[in-house]
Design a protein around this motif. Structure first.
Motif, PDB file in Angstrom:
ATOM      1  N   ASN A   1       0.833  -1.212   0.000  1.00  0.00           N
ATOM      2  CA  ASN A   1       0.000   0.000   0.000  1.00  0.00           C
ATOM      3  C   ASN A   1       0.862   1.255   0.000  1.00  0.00           C
ATOM      4  O   ASN A   1       0.571   2.218  -0.698  1.00  0.00           O
TER       5      ASN A   1
ATOM      6  N   ARG B   1     -12.491   1.841  -0.488  1.00  0.00           N
ATOM      7  CA  ARG B   1     -11.382   2.436  -1.247  1.00  0.00           C
ATOM      8  C   ARG B   1     -11.638   3.929  -1.350  1.00  0.00           C
ATOM      9  O   ARG B   1     -12.774   4.368  -1.531  1.00  0.00           O
TER      10      ARG B   1
ATOM     11  N   TYR C   1       0.394   3.923  -2.769  1.00  0.00           N
ATOM     12  CA  TYR C   1      -0.130   5.256  -2.458  1.00  0.00           C
ATOM     13  C   TYR C   1       0.993   6.248  -2.158  1.00  0.00           C
ATOM     14  O   TYR C   1       0.857   7.144  -1.344  1.00  0.00           O
TER      15      TYR C   1
ATOM     16  N   LEU D   1      -6.475  -4.068   3.797  1.00  0.00           N
ATOM     17  CA  LEU D   1      -6.441  -3.667   5.209  1.00  0.00           C
ATOM     18  C   LEU D   1      -7.451  -4.458   6.046  1.00  0.00           C
ATOM     19  O   LEU D   1      -7.226  -4.696   7.229  1.00  0.00           O
TER      20      LEU D   1
HETATM   21  P1  ADP Z   1      -6.816  -1.355  -1.629  1.00  0.00           P
HETATM   22  O1  ADP Z   1      -5.412  -0.925  -1.456  1.00  0.00           O
HETATM   23  O2  ADP Z   1      -6.933  -2.581  -2.379  1.00  0.00           O
HETATM   24  O3  ADP Z   1      -7.687  -0.286  -2.076  1.00  0.00           O
HETATM   25  P2  ADP Z   1      -6.799  -1.585   1.187  1.00  0.00           P
HETATM   26  O4  ADP Z   1      -7.782  -2.199   2.089  1.00  0.00           O
HETATM   27  O5  ADP Z   1      -5.413  -2.080   1.259  1.00  0.00           O
HETATM   28  O6  ADP Z   1      -7.370  -1.734  -0.236  1.00  0.00           O
HETATM   29  O7  ADP Z   1      -6.783  -0.032   1.482  1.00  0.00           O
HETATM   30  C1  ADP Z   1      -8.004   0.633   1.607  1.00  0.00           C
HETATM   31  C2  ADP Z   1      -7.813   2.099   1.225  1.00  0.00           C
HETATM   32  O8  ADP Z   1      -7.017   2.743   2.220  1.00  0.00           O
HETATM   33  C3  ADP Z   1      -7.070   2.292  -0.032  1.00  0.00           C
HETATM   34  O9  ADP Z   1      -7.954   2.265  -1.128  1.00  0.00           O
HETATM   35  C4  ADP Z   1      -6.430   3.631   0.135  1.00  0.00           C
HETATM   36  O10 ADP Z   1      -7.294   4.635  -0.217  1.00  0.00           O
HETATM   37  C5  ADP Z   1      -6.185   3.740   1.627  1.00  0.00           C
HETATM   38  N1  ADP Z   1      -4.755   3.413   1.954  1.00  0.00           N
HETATM   39  C6  ADP Z   1      -4.277   2.247   2.371  1.00  0.00           C
HETATM   40  N2  ADP Z   1      -2.959   2.343   2.618  1.00  0.00           N
HETATM   41  C7  ADP Z   1      -2.585   3.615   2.348  1.00  0.00           C
HETATM   42  C8  ADP Z   1      -1.355   4.366   2.419  1.00  0.00           C
HETATM   43  N3  ADP Z   1      -0.202   3.809   2.815  1.00  0.00           N
HETATM   44  N4  ADP Z   1      -1.376   5.679   2.084  1.00  0.00           N
HETATM   45  C9  ADP Z   1      -2.532   6.261   1.698  1.00  0.00           C
HETATM   46  N5  ADP Z   1      -3.692   5.625   1.607  1.00  0.00           N
HETATM   47  C10 ADP Z   1      -3.751   4.316   1.923  1.00  0.00           C
END
Ligand code: ADP
Length: 622
Positions: free
Chosen positions: A519, A568, A523, A581
């Protein structure tokens, strides 16, 4: 009876000596109660008799209150000193002591005849009647000699008679004696000879001796009453001691066997009478078992000393209970021991209190797991009813459109229209039909993704765990190797610090850290060179890890939602299922861990992972 008569002074002196002797006998008797083993047994029997008077009042006897041997000695000596015969009998006349100084006439002639003996007992019982006025002095009903008697009582119960007598003066004549000898069937000759040997004494002198006897029996009655009271007192004390011992034993057994920790304390005050601390005065086995602190270490310690805290824990709650006397119960997380406790506090005396504490850490953990599971279920229900519903509505809507177009084509075919008409219509309908089909395909794909996601979550939640002590440096090294290429390609650098080990499942933890670092790469801020740091520290009995990036960050209003299923933030710019997550949180919950996030939009995010700490040497599989 040949000795000379004693003067009044001599008699009084003897009485005084006798009383002294009686007192010393009484004291000796009392001492025996306390110290003599043999006397203790006798006393126990006496106590039993004496302390059940309400049930069996008639059973109190002289021998229960006095040592008959001592009384015999006293009786013999009085008899010897005064020259009168003497005996102590039960109220009905039956002898309790052996006769002292009995005359030949009475013991060998009168009492040897059946009638004479019967009359003796009757006479004895009459002259021994209790009287507050003084001794009874009268002629014997069996022979007519002078007799006197005084009753001995305990409280209002007549228990014995002390009799003296068998003396004569001018009132008794040979004629009367001969008549009585005849009446009882005794040998008249022998009777009269024995009568003439009877000691003669003035009635006044005899009355004086009777008075002394009365004083003595009054003293004995008082002493009997004292003995009874003393016996009752001893018995009550014994019973109270026994009851106390029994209740103490019960308490001690309960105290030791309880699974709850029980600690007893003294509340301490400063000079202004404000509670400042409390001291441990006792603790049970459960306390040692749960905290590892032995009773020897705990007892005498001040609370803050024992628990290693700046302030004595829960002083306010405990003071309140001590001051109000009202019990109080509460649940708390006690950080120094990293345990959740359910504590009941009760006052046990002035400025004393006991705590009964239950370790509910496991219960709290289970409650936490249930809470997480419930949340997961709620999310699944939401997904099924909401996320799956919108593609389904699409499929239905575009399906109807297709149906409508097909109907139109069908009706043209039936109307036998020309080929060119049909072609025209098809040209108009086909693009729309294609579009509808495309939407249907997209929607089914969307549903497929969602259902696969649910399946993945469900599988992940059911996978068997192998809990071991994990060397996290090793685990992160391997996990980042597989992400290194992706990170470099997107301009990110991964930095690993020295990490503490923890208790967990290596496969599941690899998944957790891969998801988080992935992630951070995904991101990352396109305008910055990405820095992803993994660090860790030990906090009490937990290992806390941090995955930190300088990526795009998360807006505050989204922070609480990002762990939710399929959540998301930006569905268009990045690829993902919104599941990573959720799975991370689910895994950590199964490993008795947790995760939280700190983030600022545009600055980056820090994910904190908490897991039970374990040293690498503790690597025993569970
Ligand atoms: P996915 O990455 O498949 O969308 P996740 O459950 O891993 O699903 O993450 C959920 C959401 O949380 C992501 O869509 C993103 O918007 C946000 N997110 C997760 N990790 C980060 C990060 N390190 N920095 C910024 N936003 C994050």
């Amino acid at each position: 009876m040949s000795r000379a008569l004693k003067t009044n002074e001599e008699l009084m002196q003897e009485l005084y000596d006798l009383q002294q002797e009686h007192e010393s006998l009484k004291n000796k008797y009392k001492k025996d109660i306390s110290f003599g083993e043999q006397t203790r047994k006798v006393l126990e029997k006496r106590i039993f008799t004496l302390t059940h008077p309400s049930e069996n009042k008639m059973d109190i006897a002289l021998e229960d209150l006095f040592n008959i041997k001592d009384l015999q000695k006293l009786q013999d000596e009085i008899s010897d000193a005064t020259g009168v015969a003497s005996i102590i009998t039960r109220p009905d006349g039956v002898p309790l002591t052996a006769p002292s100084n009995f005359t030949y006439l009475c013991s060998e002639i009168i009492r040897k005849t059946e009638k004479g003996c019967e009359n003796c007992h009757k006479s004895d019982s009459i002259i021994g009647q209790l009287s507050p006025l003084g001794p009874t002095v009268q002629e014997c009903k069996s022979g007519g000699l002078w007799d006197a008697g005084a009753g001995i009582s305990v409280g209002d119960k007549h228990i014995a008679n002390w009799l003296i007598g068998q003396v004569r003066d001018e009132s008794q004549t040979d004629e009367k004696m001969a008549a009585y000898a005849k009446e009882i069937g005794a040998d008249e000759e022998k009777f009269l000879t024995a009568f003439r040997q009877i000691r003669s004494m003035s009635k006044t002198q005899f009355e004086k001796i009777a008075k002394v006897l009365y004083t003595l029996t009054t003293l004995l009655s008082k002493s009997a009453y004292d003995n009874l009271q003393q016996s009752r007192f001893i018995n009550e004390r014994l019973q109270a001691e026994q009851a106390l011992q029994e209740s103490e034993e019960k308490l001690a057994t309960l105290f030791a066997a309880m699974t709850e920790m029980v600690v007893i304390h003294d509340l301490l005050f400063d000079e202004n009478n404000n509670p400042i601390n409390y001291r441990i005065t006792d603790s049970n086995n459960a306390f040692t078992k749960i905290t590892g602190i032995t009773r020897e270490i705990a007892v005498g310690k001040l609370a803050n000393e024992l628990y290693g805290t700046d302030e004595p824990p829960y002083l306010d709650e405990y003071s309140q209970v001590c001051l109000s006397g009202k019990p109080y119960s509460y649940e708390t997380y006690f950080a120094p021991m990293e345990k959740h406790f359910s504590i009941s506090v009760v006052s046990t005396g002035e400025n004393k209190f006991a705590t009964i504490t239950k370790d509910i850490t496991e219960l709290k953990q289970i409650q936490q797991v249930i809470k997480t599971k419930n949340k997961e279920l709620e999310q699944i229900v939401y997904v099924a009813s909401h996320d799956l519903r919108s593609p389904l509505i699409n499929v239905d809507g575009f399906g109807r459109e297709l149906e409508y177009s097909l109907k139109a084509i069908n009706s043209l075919m039936k109307a036998n229209d020309t080929e060119s008409d049909i072609k025209k219509l098809l040209k108009a309908e086909l693009p729309e039909m294609n579009q509808a089909l495309g939407h249907i395909r997209n929607s089914t794909l969307q549903m497929d993704v969602l259902l696969n996601g649910l399946l993945k979550l469900s599988r992940s939640g059911r996978v068997a765990l192998q809990i071991l002590t994990i060397d996290m440096n090793e685990l992160l090294q391997k996990a980042t190797e597989s992400l290194e290429f992706k990170a470099k390609k997107s301009g990110n650098e991964i930095e690993l610090s020295e990490l503490p080990s923890c208790k967990g499942d290596s496969v599941q933890l690899t998944q957790v850290f891969t998801n988080l670092i992935d992630n951070s790469i995904k991101y990352s801020n396109p305008n910055l060179s990405g820095k992803i740091k993994v660090s860790g520290r030990i906090e009490h009995s937990y290992s806390v890890y941090c995955v930190e990036d300088n990526g795009i960050g998360i807006a505050e209003n989204h922070l609480s939602n990002i762990f939710e299923l399929f959540h998301r933030l930006d569905k268009n710019t990045t690829e993902g299922e919104g599941l990573g997550l959720t799975i991370v949180k689910q895994i950590l919950s199964r490993l008795n861990g947790d995760i939280r996030v700190e983030s600022k939009l545009g600055e980056g995010s820090s994910f904190y992972i908490t897991l039970p700490h374990a040293k690498v040497s503790e690597n025993t599989g569970e």
